[in-house]
Design an enzyme around this catalytic site. Structure first.
Site, mmCIF file in Angstrom:
data_model
loop_
_atom_site.group_PDB
_atom_site.id
_atom_site.type_symbol
_atom_site.label_atom_id
_atom_site.label_comp_id
_atom_site.label_asym_id
_atom_site.label_seq_id
_atom_site.Cartn_x
_atom_site.Cartn_y
_atom_site.Cartn_z
ATOM 1 N N GLY A 149 0.831 -1.203 0.000
ATOM 2 C CA GLY A 149 0.000 0.000 0.000
ATOM 3 C C GLY A 149 0.861 1.246 0.000
ATOM 4 O O GLY A 149 1.427 1.606 1.023
ATOM 5 N N GLY B 219 1.917 5.027 3.425
ATOM 6 C CA GLY B 219 2.708 3.850 3.083
ATOM 7 C C GLY B 219 4.014 4.218 2.417
ATOM 8 O O GLY B 219 5.082 3.691 2.763
ATOM 9 N N ASN C 161 2.310 -2.546 -4.506
ATOM 10 C CA ASN C 161 1.037 -1.846 -4.660
ATOM 11 C C ASN C 161 0.229 -2.577 -5.720
ATOM 12 O O ASN C 161 0.770 -3.028 -6.731
ATOM 13 C CB ASN C 161 1.265 -0.391 -5.077
ATOM 14 C CG ASN C 161 0.040 0.477 -4.805
ATOM 15 O OD1 ASN C 161 -0.124 0.997 -3.704
ATOM 16 N ND2 ASN C 161 -0.824 0.636 -5.794
ATOM 17 N N ALA D 9 -9.138 0.629 5.660
ATOM 18 C CA ALA D 9 -9.692 -0.433 6.502
ATOM 19 C C ALA D 9 -10.607 -1.383 5.733
ATOM 20 O O ALA D 9 -10.612 -2.589 5.984
ATOM 21 C CB ALA D 9 -10.447 0.182 7.685
ATOM 22 N N SER E 89 0.387 7.326 14.073
ATOM 23 C CA SER E 89 -0.044 8.721 13.992
ATOM 24 C C SER E 89 1.129 9.616 13.638
ATOM 25 O O SER E 89 2.252 9.402 14.101
ATOM 26 C CB SER E 89 -0.652 9.179 15.324
ATOM 27 O OG SER E 89 -0.950 10.565 15.281
ATOM 28 N N GLY F 67 0.750 11.671 10.364
ATOM 29 C CA GLY F 67 0.545 12.210 9.034
ATOM 30 C C GLY F 67 1.719 11.914 8.125
ATOM 31 O O GLY F 67 2.609 11.127 8.451
ATOM 32 N N LYS G 88 -5.353 3.990 19.234
ATOM 33 C CA LYS G 88 -5.238 4.942 18.116
ATOM 34 C C LYS G 88 -6.591 5.598 17.836
ATOM 35 O O LYS G 88 -6.660 6.789 17.508
ATOM 36 C CB LYS G 88 -4.732 4.215 16.870
ATOM 37 C CG LYS G 88 -4.705 5.071 15.595
ATOM 38 C CD LYS G 88 -3.898 6.359 15.765
ATOM 39 C CE LYS G 88 -3.529 7.001 14.441
ATOM 40 N NZ LYS G 88 -4.656 7.341 13.582
ATOM 41 N N HIS H 202 -7.025 8.204 20.397
ATOM 42 C CA HIS H 202 -6.109 9.291 20.025
ATOM 43 C C HIS H 202 -6.797 10.212 19.020
ATOM 44 O O HIS H 202 -6.766 11.439 19.138
ATOM 45 C CB HIS H 202 -4.834 8.694 19.411
ATOM 46 C CG HIS H 202 -3.971 9.683 18.673
ATOM 47 N ND1 HIS H 202 -4.302 10.166 17.421
ATOM 48 C CD2 HIS H 202 -2.787 10.268 18.989
ATOM 49 C CE1 HIS H 202 -3.380 11.008 17.007
ATOM 50 N NE2 HIS H 202 -2.445 11.094 17.951
ATOM 51 N N ASN H 203 -7.447 9.624 18.017
ATOM 52 C CA ASN H 203 -8.112 10.424 16.998
ATOM 53 C C ASN H 203 -9.314 11.168 17.567
ATOM 54 O O ASN H 203 -9.625 12.276 17.132
ATOM 55 C CB ASN H 203 -8.535 9.545 15.827
ATOM 56 C CG ASN H 203 -7.349 9.133 14.966
ATOM 57 O OD1 ASN H 203 -6.198 9.290 15.367
ATOM 58 N ND2 ASN H 203 -7.614 8.605 13.791
ATOM 59 N N GLU I 163 -7.894 14.056 19.183
ATOM 60 C CA GLU I 163 -7.454 14.931 18.088
ATOM 61 C C GLU I 163 -8.614 15.759 17.542
ATOM 62 O O GLU I 163 -8.486 16.972 17.330
ATOM 63 C CB GLU I 163 -6.845 14.075 16.986
ATOM 64 C CG GLU I 163 -6.403 14.816 15.744
ATOM 65 C CD GLU I 163 -5.961 13.856 14.659
ATOM 66 O OE1 GLU I 163 -6.456 13.981 13.515
ATOM 67 O OE2 GLU I 163 -5.126 12.973 14.955
ATOM 68 N N LYS J 117 -12.892 10.603 8.524
ATOM 69 C CA LYS J 117 -12.679 9.273 7.954
ATOM 70 C C LYS J 117 -13.297 8.147 8.771
ATOM 71 O O LYS J 117 -13.186 6.991 8.410
ATOM 72 C CB LYS J 117 -11.178 9.026 7.785
ATOM 73 C CG LYS J 117 -10.541 9.915 6.722
ATOM 74 C CD LYS J 117 -9.091 9.549 6.485
ATOM 75 C CE LYS J 117 -8.487 10.375 5.361
ATOM 76 N NZ LYS J 117 -7.062 10.033 5.118
ATOM 77 N N ARG K 266 -18.430 18.378 13.161
ATOM 78 C CA ARG K 266 -18.049 18.116 11.771
ATOM 79 C C ARG K 266 -19.268 17.689 10.952
ATOM 80 O O ARG K 266 -19.431 18.101 9.798
ATOM 81 C CB ARG K 266 -16.970 17.036 11.707
ATOM 82 C CG ARG K 266 -15.642 17.470 12.284
ATOM 83 C CD ARG K 266 -14.524 16.542 11.856
ATOM 84 N NE ARG K 266 -13.270 16.869 12.534
ATOM 85 C CZ ARG K 266 -12.091 16.361 12.198
ATOM 86 N NH1 ARG K 266 -12.011 15.493 11.188
ATOM 87 N NH2 ARG K 266 -10.998 16.701 12.847
ATOM 88 N N ARG L 128 -38.002 6.951 35.485
ATOM 89 C CA ARG L 128 -37.870 5.627 34.884
ATOM 90 C C ARG L 128 -38.676 4.594 35.688
ATOM 91 O O ARG L 128 -39.314 3.698 35.132
ATOM 92 C CB ARG L 128 -36.399 5.206 34.816
ATOM 93 C CG ARG L 128 -35.562 6.047 33.878
ATOM 94 C CD ARG L 128 -34.099 5.576 33.847
ATOM 95 N NE ARG L 128 -33.964 4.325 33.121
ATOM 96 C CZ ARG L 128 -33.621 3.175 33.653
ATOM 97 N NH1 ARG L 128 -33.354 3.095 34.954
ATOM 98 N NH2 ARG L 128 -33.521 2.075 32.921
#
Length: 632
Positions: free
Chosen positions: A170, A175, A193, A242, A293, A295, A348, A351-352, A355, A424, A451, A606
């Protein structure tokens, strides 16, 4: 490069090794010089060494091999009689094994002619009995002269096509950058690839041709040739999206063998990673789900790496991951084994999530400065530079300063970008995980929803025309509001990190992953998108504290920032500015620090309509009650 000349005593290892070292321009070491005195004495007395005798010696040699590799390589003369011993010595990815083979009669004759050596001829038979000839490496007949042996070794080395140590599938932005990172550090890398006529053609070959200085980089567009080019056990890093992982694994599996390692370095969903790991385990393949992570720049210069899954697989690739990872302030790699199953990709994912929230809260601070205070972009840069010079320093703030200075045709480029923030999926996954495990995710969830709302551009434009919202100006002077905003921004960032780490803590306990939060924070101090001075502090804080918001140093700061936090959010909302993350962070903080909440009314409701029962303050925990609430 490490060269080990091996064979039984008397085969000529030292003589050949010394001459070979001269030919290769490398230092020479004799393993016999590293034997402890008690082992030397045993051999001098004709007593064969046991495995127990050899273990400290082999361990020392293994450690030295790592040092010699870092120093540029070496030639080592070592008996290395058993495969087990050779595995212990294999502490660097590639070793050139050179086996000196000969008959018992030839070697015995040499031993009998040798003087002043502690190894007596009587021990030859015990060595021959223990010897397990390697099925790999260069084999040379010891009946030749030392000069002829060395010449044959050098000739074979020149004509050998060395297999690649590491494979990568990839060649998108990440990659390609990781492949160049590995190759640039001396690793023999094979890249592949897929070939899609008219769309993806000759990608691997193009990258190789663009980097002629990297002779250790090989490109393939046929998967079978790519796999055959890899040294065993094969180590294959997948850097594809993914949704394509399962298909790629299915295509790859028939070409792999038990003991090979597959590393998924993309943003895969952690449950998919656990499923794939379990499947490949049945085939004997080691699966390492790895969050990466940083970029494009981080991948090329050094990312933060979060490997999880098969521990044995991680250990086989750890040397490579540590090599290419960013380094923390102490020089340690920003890479560490996270935990079993899908733990690496889960961390991860969170983490995002952090972010997303850190980007959104910074965008809200920018928006207030520009449209509430009416500061120019140049003035905002001045404010942000002041923040960047202190405890608020971060990678995201650094790049925001650059963005606010980028012009196109003397106009701010930022003002020409459509205000629709894309995503994403990892942010949404983390929100789903928080809902699944019942963990509050206030500001991180709001960052994802912000977003989603921004994507409704046409609807927002129509609504803006209908409602004609008016925005006001701050009640205090400009400098006072900037000071308050700075404190509110600091407080919101503390909350963002608390929420993210709390989700990891809850899920870790559920799955018994035993996540090390100090270590996670440490590997996030460099290379990754959310690296910051705050993360440096958290790496130390988690060594003694379980939670950020209950840590004494944080408690005192949050108390001092609370008035400004409330004031900034209140003024912003009052004057018509949407502040999803700042407001959500404040709500979380106030809710978290409130002992008695209105949740008792919700539980009563409830019980009223659904007989869901409730617990009482005046009764033991775990005891439930139901009431007929309707008035008689």
């Amino acid at each position: 490069m490490i060269f080990i000349v091996m064979g039984v005593s008397g085969s000529g290892k030292t003589t050949v090794g010394q001459k070979l070292a001269v030919q290769l321009g490398l230092p020479f070491y004799d393993a016999d010089d590293f034997h402890p005195l008690n082992s030397v004495e045993k051999m001098r007395n004709g007593i064969p060494l046991t495995d127990e005798d050899r273990m400290p010696w082999l361990s020392q040699l293994a450690a030295n091999i790592q040092v010699w590799e870092k120093e540029g390589g070496a030639v080592l003369a070592c008996s290395a009689l058993k495969e087990r011993y050779r595995q212990i010595l294999q502490t660097v990815p590639h070793i050139n094994w050179i086996y000196l083979d000969g008959s018992r009669a030839t070697i015995l004759e040499r031993l009998q002619a040798r003087h002043a050596h502690y190894m007596p001829p009587i021990l030859l038979d015990s060595q021959l009995e223990a010897l397990e000839k390697p099925a790999y490496g260069i084999h040379v007949d010891v009946s030749l002269s030392p000069e002829q042996i060395v010449q044959e070794i050098v000739t074979k080395l020149k004509h050998m096509l060395p297999l690649s140590e590491f494979g990568l599938i990839g060649l998108g932005v990440m990659g390609k950058s990781l492949a160049l990172n590995l190759a640039g550090r001396g690793v023999r890398v094979a890249v592949y690839n897929r070939h899609v006529p008219g769309k993806e053609e000759g990608i691997a070959a193009a990258i190789v041709s663009e980097n002629p200085a990297l002779a250790n980089l090989k490109g393939y567009d046929k998967l079978e040739e790519f796999v055959q080019s890899l040294d065993k056990p094969r180590k294959v890093l997948l850097m594809i999206y993914a949704g394509a992982i399962d298909a790629q694994i299915e295509e790859l599996l028939p070409l792999l063998e038990p003991g090979d390692v597959v590393i998924d370095g993309g943003n895969s969903y952690y449950k998919d990673t656990a499923r794939r790991g379990a499947l490949l385990e049945t085939k004997g393949i080691l699966y390492v789900g790895t969050g990466i992570s940083g970029g494009e720049e981080g991948a090329r210069k050094g990312p933060s790496i979060m490997p999880g899954g098969a521990r044995q697989g991680y250990e086989l690739v750890a040397w490579f991951l540590d090599l290419i990872a960013a380094k923390d302030k102490s020089g340690q790699p920003c890479a560490a084994y996270i935990g079993p199953e899908g733990a690496g990709h889960f961390v991860k994912m969170v983490h995002n999530g952090i972010e997303y929230a850190e980007m959104q809260v910074l965008a809200e601070a920018y928006y207030l400065l520009r449209y509430f205070l009416k500061l120019t972009p140049e003035e905002i840069v001045h404010v942000f530079r002041d923040w960047q010079a202190g405890e608020l320093a971060s990678y995201l703030l650094e790049i925001t300063i650059d963005i606010l200075q980028k012009k196109e045709d003397d106009e701010l480029l930022l003002d020409k970008i459509v205000d629709q923030a894309e995503q994403k999926g990892t942010g949404g996954w983390s929100v789903g995980a928080a809902l699944e495990y019942g963990v509050p995710y206030n500001s991180l969830s709001e960052a994802v929803m912000a977003r989603a709302l921004s994507a409704m551009k046409a609807s927002r434009v129509k609504a803006a025309q209908l409602y004609q919202q008016q925005t006001g100006s701050p009640q205090a002077d400009r400098e006072e509001f900037i000071r308050s905003l700075k404190n509110a921004y600091q407080a919101a960032r503390i909350v963002n990190h608390e929420i993210g780490f709390n989700l990891m803590r809850q899920v870790s306990e559920k799955h018994q992953w035993q996540l090390n939060f100090s270590e996670i924070a440490r590997i996030w101090t460099n290379g990754c998108i959310i690296r910051s001075v705050l993360m440096e502090e958290l790496a130390g804080l988690f060594k003694t504290e379980a939670s950020i918001l209950t840590a004494p140093p944080v408690v005192s700061r949050m108390k001092s920032w609370q008035p400004d936090f409330c004031d900034v959010v209140g003024q912003g909302l009052q004057h018509g500015f949407a502040l999803p993350v700042l407001a959500a962070a404040l709500n979380y903080y106030l809710g978290y620090t409130t002992a008695d909440s209105p949740a008792n009314l919700i539980q009563a409701q409830r019980d009223y309509f659904g007989a869901h029962t409730y617990q009482r303050k005046d009764k033991p925990a775990g005891e439930y009650f139901h009431t007929n609430w309707k008035p008689l």
